[in-house]
Design an enzyme around this catalytic site. Structure first.
Site, PDB file in Angstrom:
ATOM      1  N   THR A 177     -11.046  -8.712  -3.022  1.00  0.00           N
ATOM      2  CA  THR A 177     -10.666  -8.163  -4.330  1.00  0.00           C
ATOM      3  C   THR A 177      -9.272  -8.631  -4.759  1.00  0.00           C
ATOM      4  OG1 THR A 177     -11.954  -6.228  -3.735  1.00  0.00           O
ATOM      5  CG2 THR A 177     -10.481  -5.990  -5.597  1.00  0.00           C
TER       6      THR A 177
ATOM      7  N   LYS B 231      -0.275  -3.450   3.566  1.00  0.00           N
ATOM      8  CA  LYS B 231       0.692  -2.439   4.040  1.00  0.00           C
ATOM      9  C   LYS B 231       0.623  -2.216   5.544  1.00  0.00           C
ATOM     10  CE  LYS B 231      -2.449   0.865   2.278  1.00  0.00           C
ATOM     11  NZ  LYS B 231      -3.189  -0.210   1.679  1.00  0.00           N
TER      12      LYS B 231
ATOM     13  N   ILE C 229       3.202  -1.012  -9.288  1.00  0.00           N
ATOM     14  CA  ILE C 229       4.515  -0.409  -9.592  1.00  0.00           C
ATOM     15  C   ILE C 229       5.604  -1.158  -8.804  1.00  0.00           C
ATOM     16  CG2 ILE C 229       5.890   1.709  -9.449  1.00  0.00           C
ATOM     17  CD1 ILE C 229       3.288   3.288  -9.399  1.00  0.00           C
TER      18      ILE C 229
ATOM     19  N   GLY D  95     -16.980   4.699  -6.689  1.00  0.00           N
ATOM     20  CA  GLY D  95     -16.319   3.543  -6.065  1.00  0.00           C
ATOM     21  C   GLY D  95     -14.826   3.747  -5.856  1.00  0.00           C
TER      22      GLY D  95
ATOM     23  N   LYS E 137       2.737   3.791   3.581  1.00  0.00           N
ATOM     24  CA  LYS E 137       3.590   3.466   2.423  1.00  0.00           C
ATOM     25  C   LYS E 137       4.917   4.216   2.517  1.00  0.00           C
ATOM     26  CE  LYS E 137      -0.452   2.533  -0.457  1.00  0.00           C
ATOM     27  NZ  LYS E 137      -1.509   3.154  -1.274  1.00  0.00           N
TER      28      LYS E 137
HETATM   29  N1  HSE Z   1      -6.930   3.220  -1.023  1.00  0.00           N
HETATM   30  C1  HSE Z   1      -5.655   3.034  -1.656  1.00  0.00           C
HETATM   31  C2  HSE Z   1      -5.514   4.053  -2.773  1.00  0.00           C
HETATM   32  C3  HSE Z   1      -5.528   1.628  -2.152  1.00  0.00           C
HETATM   33  O1  HSE Z   1      -6.469   4.795  -3.033  1.00  0.00           O
HETATM   34  O2  HSE Z   1      -4.464   4.159  -3.398  1.00  0.00           O
HETATM   35  C4  HSE Z   1      -4.126   1.133  -2.284  1.00  0.00           C
HETATM   36  O3  HSE Z   1      -3.416   1.172  -1.071  1.00  0.00           O
END
Ligand code: HSE
Length: 415
Positions: free
Chosen positions: A10, A98, A129, A180, A198
């Site tokens: 993606t 990450k 961001i 999704g 994060k």
């Molecule tokens: N699964 C993560 C989210 C994707 O829902 O924000 C981005 O790290």
């Protein structure tokens, strides 16, 4: 500059698309064309010209024309080995990964330094961001005392739907999976690990030193219920999964927990799949970055911003990142919160114990009951250390024989 993409999923295909859509603009801004020479992927039917699509990494590693490599494979292996090999060849590297940045970011930064090239990772936190570069450039002169954010779109979508529809967690998770937004195995998002990685990257950025996401106290959103949201509504509050880092003098605090937040918090209105990151600096005061924290094109846009930085800084090491020195995160018990608490029964028989254990002398107990229910009520404690709170919960249950059904950490509305 000629570049290669490792992994055409993606994000990787999104990067190729952004480079194509904004080609003229990018060339004008950086003063030279950015040309995609190779895509590394084991699949053959991914819509990439045959002359670009390869499956042998050594072609990229050994091609002196390739000056920059974009890693969008995900996971740690072989992404780490590939990125390391490219940096050792003096190729700039950009990643959206990450897990890689959290686990081995400091090693890769130091290899980049040694080989006079750059390792960039803007897309690893907050998708589109620009939080990494904002901390590195714009807030370089600030003493950052707090960074708190909604950094996971999946959980924010689920919590927003639960609030809007009065729905429970499980049914909303299934809806998110159908749409999704949530993975079939949703654990990394809903158990908070994605947010904790994060959060670790932000703490490393803010402190300039390394930390491990495993050392960050992490709770997900499985235990948040529709009843919690009904109480939150009564209180004019909402519930969000927050990752937070704070620095107090030379001490670091960090956690990932669902929190009940008041309308006065700028994160209150960050709904759906959006992310918001609130940054507090000693001179700056409070700012908030807001936008799409995930998704193909926003994340690819952040990767392309790193590609542009790499072209602009192709002859110097920029040094975005942190050292390998490990910082210590204070235990969760030493954080202080006010707590939203749901108690068994009605308040009359336990007022005395609640006041003694959870409120200052001068504070009033303000019980909240939902629509005449007598099986439980809720109240908000005064601000107290987590260690004391947990001890007092046990003491309350023992003394009164009443259960505390659930608690959520909260901020009290500012006057
Ligand atoms: N699964 C993560 C989210 C994707 O829902 O924000 C981005 O790290």
């Amino acid at each position: 500059m000629k570049i290669a993409i490792l992994g055409y999923g993606t994000i990787g295909s999104g990067v190729a698309e952004v480079l194509r859509i904004n080609q003229a603009q990018i060339e004008k801004k950086v003063g030279e064309p950015v040309e995609l020479k190779y895509v590394l992927d084991l699949r053959t039917d991914i819509g990439v010209d045959n002359d670009k699509l390869i499956s042998d990494f050594s072609v990229i590693k050994n091609d002196p024309e390739i000056k920059l490599v974009v890693e969008t494979m995900g996971g740690i292996h072989p992404a780490y080995e590939f990125v390391k090999a490219c940096l050792e060849k003096g190729k700039h590297c950009v990643t959206s990964n990450k897990a890689l940045v959290d686990a081995v970011g400091s090693k890769l930064i130091s290899i980049a330094r040694e080989h006079h090239c750059n390792f960039y990772f803007e897309a690893s936190v907050g998708g589109g961001i620009p939080v990494i570069r904002t901390i590195y450039h714009n807030y370089a002169g600030e003493n950052l005392t707090e960074i708190t954010g909604i950094m996971n779109g999946t959980t924010n979508f689920i919590l927003t739907k639960m609030r809007e529809k009065g729905a429970d967690f499980e049914e909303t998770l299934v809806e998110a999976q159908h749409l999704g937004y949530a993975e079939r195995d949703p654990s990394s998002d809903i158990d908070g690990f994605d947010t904790s990685r994060k959060t670790a990257i932000l703490l490393s950025m803010a402190s300039g030193n390394r930390c491990r996401h495993e050392d960050i106290y992490t709770e997900g959103i499985r235990a948040v219920s529709k009843l919690d949201f009904l109480y939150a509504r009564e209180l004019g509050m909402t519930i969000k999964l927050l990752g937070s880092v704070q620095q107090v003098e030379d001490k670091y605090f960090a956690y990932v927990v669902p929190m009940m937040i008041p309308k006065s918090d700028p994160l209150f209105s960050v709904d759906g799949v959006y992310n918001g990151i609130r940054i507090v600096g000693n001179c700056l005061g409070t700012t908030m970055l807001y936008g799409m924290g995930a998704g193909k094109m926003p994340t690819a846009s952040a990767v392309v911003s790193d590609i542009i930085a790499a072209v602009r800084h192709q002859h110097d090491f920029q040094g975005i990142g942190w050292t390998e020195k490990m910082i210590q995160i204070e235990p969760m018990s030493s954080n202080a919160f006010a707590y939203f608490v749901r108690v068994e029964g009605t308040p009359d028989a336990v007022k005395k114990e609640l006041r003694e254990l959870f409120l200052e002398d001068s504070s009033k107990l303000v019980p909240i009951a939902l629509g005449g229910r007598t099986d439980e009520f809720a109240f908000i404690t005064d601000v107290m250390f987590e260690g004391d709170f947990l001890q007092n919960v046990a003491e309350f249950e023992e003394k009164t024989g009443r259960r505390i059904f659930h608690f959520i950490r909260t901020e009290k509305e500012e006057d």
